[in-house]
Write an enzyme that holds these catalytic residues in place. Structure first.
Site, PDB file in Angstrom:
ATOM      1  N   HIS A  92       0.935  -1.003   0.071  1.00  0.00           N
ATOM      2  CA  HIS A  92       0.261  -0.343  -0.068  1.00  0.00           C
ATOM      3  C   HIS A  92       0.952   0.855   0.177  1.00  0.00           C
ATOM      4  O   HIS A  92       0.082   2.428   0.067  1.00  0.00           O
ATOM      5  CB  HIS A  92      -1.269   0.115   1.114  1.00  0.00           C
ATOM      6  CG  HIS A  92      -1.745  -1.086   1.610  1.00  0.00           C
ATOM      7  ND1 HIS A  92      -2.485  -1.592   1.018  1.00  0.00           N
ATOM      8  CD2 HIS A  92      -1.384  -1.944   3.068  1.00  0.00           C
ATOM      9  CE1 HIS A  92      -3.381  -2.617   1.077  1.00  0.00           C
ATOM     10  NE2 HIS A  92      -2.461  -3.195   2.580  1.00  0.00           N
ATOM     11  N   HIS A 107       5.496   6.887   7.737  1.00  0.00           N
ATOM     12  CA  HIS A 107       4.309   6.344   6.090  1.00  0.00           C
ATOM     13  C   HIS A 107       3.186   7.400   5.271  1.00  0.00           C
ATOM     14  O   HIS A 107       4.067   8.936   5.724  1.00  0.00           O
ATOM     15  CB  HIS A 107       3.123   5.254   5.708  1.00  0.00           C
ATOM     16  CG  HIS A 107       1.902   4.905   6.973  1.00  0.00           C
ATOM     17  ND1 HIS A 107       1.972   5.163   7.716  1.00  0.00           N
ATOM     18  CD2 HIS A 107       1.256   6.156   6.772  1.00  0.00           C
ATOM     19  CE1 HIS A 107       0.717   5.378   8.414  1.00  0.00           C
ATOM     20  NE2 HIS A 107       0.069   6.145   7.768  1.00  0.00           N
ATOM     21  N   HIS A 118       0.941   9.481   1.949  1.00  0.00           N
ATOM     22  CA  HIS A 118      -0.362   8.838   1.613  1.00  0.00           C
ATOM     23  C   HIS A 118      -0.167  10.005   0.264  1.00  0.00           C
ATOM     24  O   HIS A 118       0.348  11.125   0.802  1.00  0.00           O
ATOM     25  CB  HIS A 118      -1.746   9.412   1.971  1.00  0.00           C
ATOM     26  CG  HIS A 118      -1.880   8.589   2.912  1.00  0.00           C
ATOM     27  ND1 HIS A 118      -1.954   7.474   3.236  1.00  0.00           N
ATOM     28  CD2 HIS A 118      -1.515   8.175   4.410  1.00  0.00           C
ATOM     29  CE1 HIS A 118      -2.406   6.968   4.270  1.00  0.00           C
ATOM     30  NE2 HIS A 118      -1.459   6.868   5.115  1.00  0.00           N
ATOM     31  N   HIS A 160       2.659  10.646   8.125  1.00  0.00           N
ATOM     32  CA  HIS A 160       1.945   9.906   9.216  1.00  0.00           C
ATOM     33  C   HIS A 160       2.666   9.090  10.021  1.00  0.00           C
ATOM     34  O   HIS A 160       4.309   8.440   9.486  1.00  0.00           O
ATOM     35  CB  HIS A 160       1.207   9.373   8.740  1.00  0.00           C
ATOM     36  CG  HIS A 160      -0.424   9.396   8.234  1.00  0.00           C
ATOM     37  ND1 HIS A 160      -1.277   8.983   7.668  1.00  0.00           N
ATOM     38  CD2 HIS A 160      -1.196  10.634   8.149  1.00  0.00           C
ATOM     39  CE1 HIS A 160      -2.258   9.682   7.395  1.00  0.00           C
ATOM     40  NE2 HIS A 160      -2.192  11.224   7.805  1.00  0.00           N
ATOM     41  N   THR A 180      -6.770   5.702   9.175  1.00  0.00           N
ATOM     42  CA  THR A 180      -7.558   5.966   7.842  1.00  0.00           C
ATOM     43  C   THR A 180      -7.286   4.799   6.888  1.00  0.00           C
ATOM     44  O   THR A 180      -7.334   5.012   5.614  1.00  0.00           O
ATOM     45  CB  THR A 180      -6.768   7.209   6.572  1.00  0.00           C
ATOM     46  OG1 THR A 180      -5.123   6.630   6.805  1.00  0.00           O
ATOM     47  CG2 THR A 180      -7.011   8.542   7.519  1.00  0.00           C
ATOM     48  N   THR A 181      -7.127   3.446   7.234  1.00  0.00           N
ATOM     49  CA  THR A 181      -6.763   2.261   6.276  1.00  0.00           C
ATOM     50  C   THR A 181      -7.510   1.692   7.016  1.00  0.00           C
ATOM     51  O   THR A 181      -7.962   1.541   8.584  1.00  0.00           O
ATOM     52  CB  THR A 181      -5.367   1.820   6.156  1.00  0.00           C
ATOM     53  OG1 THR A 181      -5.346   1.930   7.021  1.00  0.00           O
ATOM     54  CG2 THR A 181      -5.363   2.759   4.959  1.00  0.00           C
TER      55      THR A 181
HETATM   56  S1  BO1 Z   1      -3.124   6.024   9.720  1.00  0.00           S
HETATM   57  O1  BO1 Z   1      -2.141   6.384   9.982  1.00  0.00           O
HETATM   58  O2  BO1 Z   1      -4.625   5.761  10.087  1.00  0.00           O
HETATM   59  N1  BO1 Z   1      -3.043   5.837   8.150  1.00  0.00           N
HETATM   60  C1  BO1 Z   1      -2.694   4.550   9.956  1.00  0.00           C
HETATM   61  C2  BO1 Z   1      -3.379   3.800   9.724  1.00  0.00           C
HETATM   62  C3  BO1 Z   1      -3.173   2.057   9.879  1.00  0.00           C
HETATM   63  C4  BO1 Z   1      -2.334   1.224  10.565  1.00  0.00           C
HETATM   64  C5  BO1 Z   1      -1.318   2.723  11.677  1.00  0.00           C
HETATM   65  C6  BO1 Z   1      -2.211   4.018  10.814  1.00  0.00           C
HETATM   66  N2  BO1 Z   1      -2.735   0.671  10.804  1.00  0.00           N
HETATM   67  C7  BO1 Z   1      -1.407  -0.312  12.450  1.00  0.00           C
HETATM   68  C8  BO1 Z   1      -1.745  -1.882  11.911  1.00  0.00           C
HETATM   69  C9  BO1 Z   1      -0.994  -2.554  12.244  1.00  0.00           C
HETATM   70  C10 BO1 Z   1       0.082  -2.069  12.388  1.00  0.00           C
HETATM   71  C11 BO1 Z   1       0.284  -0.750  12.138  1.00  0.00           C
HETATM   72  C12 BO1 Z   1       2.107   0.083  11.838  1.00  0.00           C
HETATM   73  O3  BO1 Z   1      -0.184  -0.335  11.653  1.00  0.00           O
HETATM   74  O4  BO1 Z   1      -2.885  -2.286  12.252  1.00  0.00           O
HETATM   75  O5  BO1 Z   1      -0.465  -4.219  12.518  1.00  0.00           O
HETATM   76  O6  BO1 Z   1       1.033  -2.544  13.311  1.00  0.00           O
HETATM   77  O7  BO1 Z   1       1.545  -0.273  10.690  1.00  0.00           O
HETATM   78 ZN    ZN Z   2      -1.388   7.462   6.890  1.00  0.00          ZN
END
Ligand code: BO1
Ligand code: ZN
Length: 261
Positions: free
Chosen positions: A62, A93, A95, A118, A203-204
């Site tokens: 992703h 990460h 977007h 993020h 947001t995912t």
């Molecule tokens: S976000 O910052 O809202 N885009 C966002 C979205 C999904 C996650 C984290 C931040 N998910 C989590 C997973 C975990 C994983 C962690 C780090 O992200 O549910 O399993 O370790 O990537």
């Molecule tokens: Zn994010």
């Protein structure tokens, strides 16, 4: 698994069919209003300039995920401001979108930026990111916008362009160690900034409503060539990840948004 931002059966409009919370009342991202309740309470970032022991990077299908491996005694911590607890910086990460003018998830007074960073932190009291991820006060995500600036004399603030070359193909399992580790200062430049804060969600999928959002209102700078490098990353089917930003989420409840300076 969810896919991915195209108008198909597995896109954002249908995520709720697998995780009903994706239609919940505190979903993210949202548009941040020009005027919100003002508070004077800066965010505190501990060990802002400390480089972690190592940074690892992977393409999870992703996008690009970075892990911060701090030494036990100099973890990077967020506290103060809108946060009631201490949060440990764990991952970062990005977007982005198919076109240069729209790739951020949040928007500011209706304005969408080119991309959004993020920085994911978990409440120390939960011990780990995976334990915190579904708790209502489990995560704090620090977000910075990127605005396009191709003037040559302006250095890009997007510092991982060359590391993306290592992870063009997706590989859900393996992280690659980055040569030079980087501090939060390397990534976001500013230790003090104005920001909007509200209670929202991942947001995912699984869209857990676990995030205290901290969205800085000073954008960083990015170049077209950096955005193209992000769009060159491949998903699990070998296709370019042209876009990975979720649309704005409207909720029926009014949301409290606070402007911290
Ligand atoms: S976000 O910052 O809202 N885009 C966002 C979205 C999904 C996650 C984290 C931040 N998910 C989590 C997973 C975990 C994983 C962690 C780090 O992200 O549910 O399993 O370790 O990537
Ligand atoms: Zn994010």
């Amino acid at each position: 698994m969810y896919s991915y931002y195209e108008c198909d059966d597995l896109g954002p409009a249908n995520w709720y069919k697998i995780n009903s919370i994706c239609n919940g009342a505190r979903q993210s991202p949202i548009d941040l209003p020009a005027s919100a309740v003002l508070r004077t309470k800066p965010l505190c970032i501990k060990n802002f300039e400390v480089k972690p022991d190592s940074n690892n990077i992977k393409n999870d299908g992703h996008g690009a995920q970075i892990v911060f491996n701090y030494r036990h005694n100099d973890k990077c911590l967020l506290s103060g401001g809108s946060l009631k607890y201490k949060y440990e910086v764990a991952k970062a990460h990005w977007h982005w979108g198919q076109f240069n003018y729209a790739g951020s998830e949040h928007s500011l007074n209706g304005h969408q930026y080119s991309a959004e960073l993020h920085i994911v932190a978990f409440a120390s009291k939960y011990g780990s990111l995976s334990n915190a991820v579904d708790k209502s006060d489990g995560l704090a995500v620090l977000a910075f916008f990127y605005e396009l600036d191709n003037r040559n004399e302006e250095r890009s603030d997007f510092i991982i362009k060359k590391d993306l070359g290592l992870i063009v193909k997706s590989n859900t399992n393996d992280y690659i160690r980055i040569q030079n580790s980087f501090s939060l200062k390397d990534l976001i430049k500013y230790q003090r900034f104005h920001y909007f804060s509200y209670q929202g969600s991942l947001t995912t999928p699984p869209c857990y409503e676990s995030v205290t959002w901290i969205v800085a209102n000073t954008p960083l700078k990015i170049k077209t060539e950096d955005l193209d490098e992000l769009r060159n990353l491949k998903d699990n089917e070998g296709r370019c990840i042209l876009k990975n930003c979720r649309p704005i989420q409207h909720s029926h409840q009014s949301r409290q948004i606070t402007d911290y300076r």
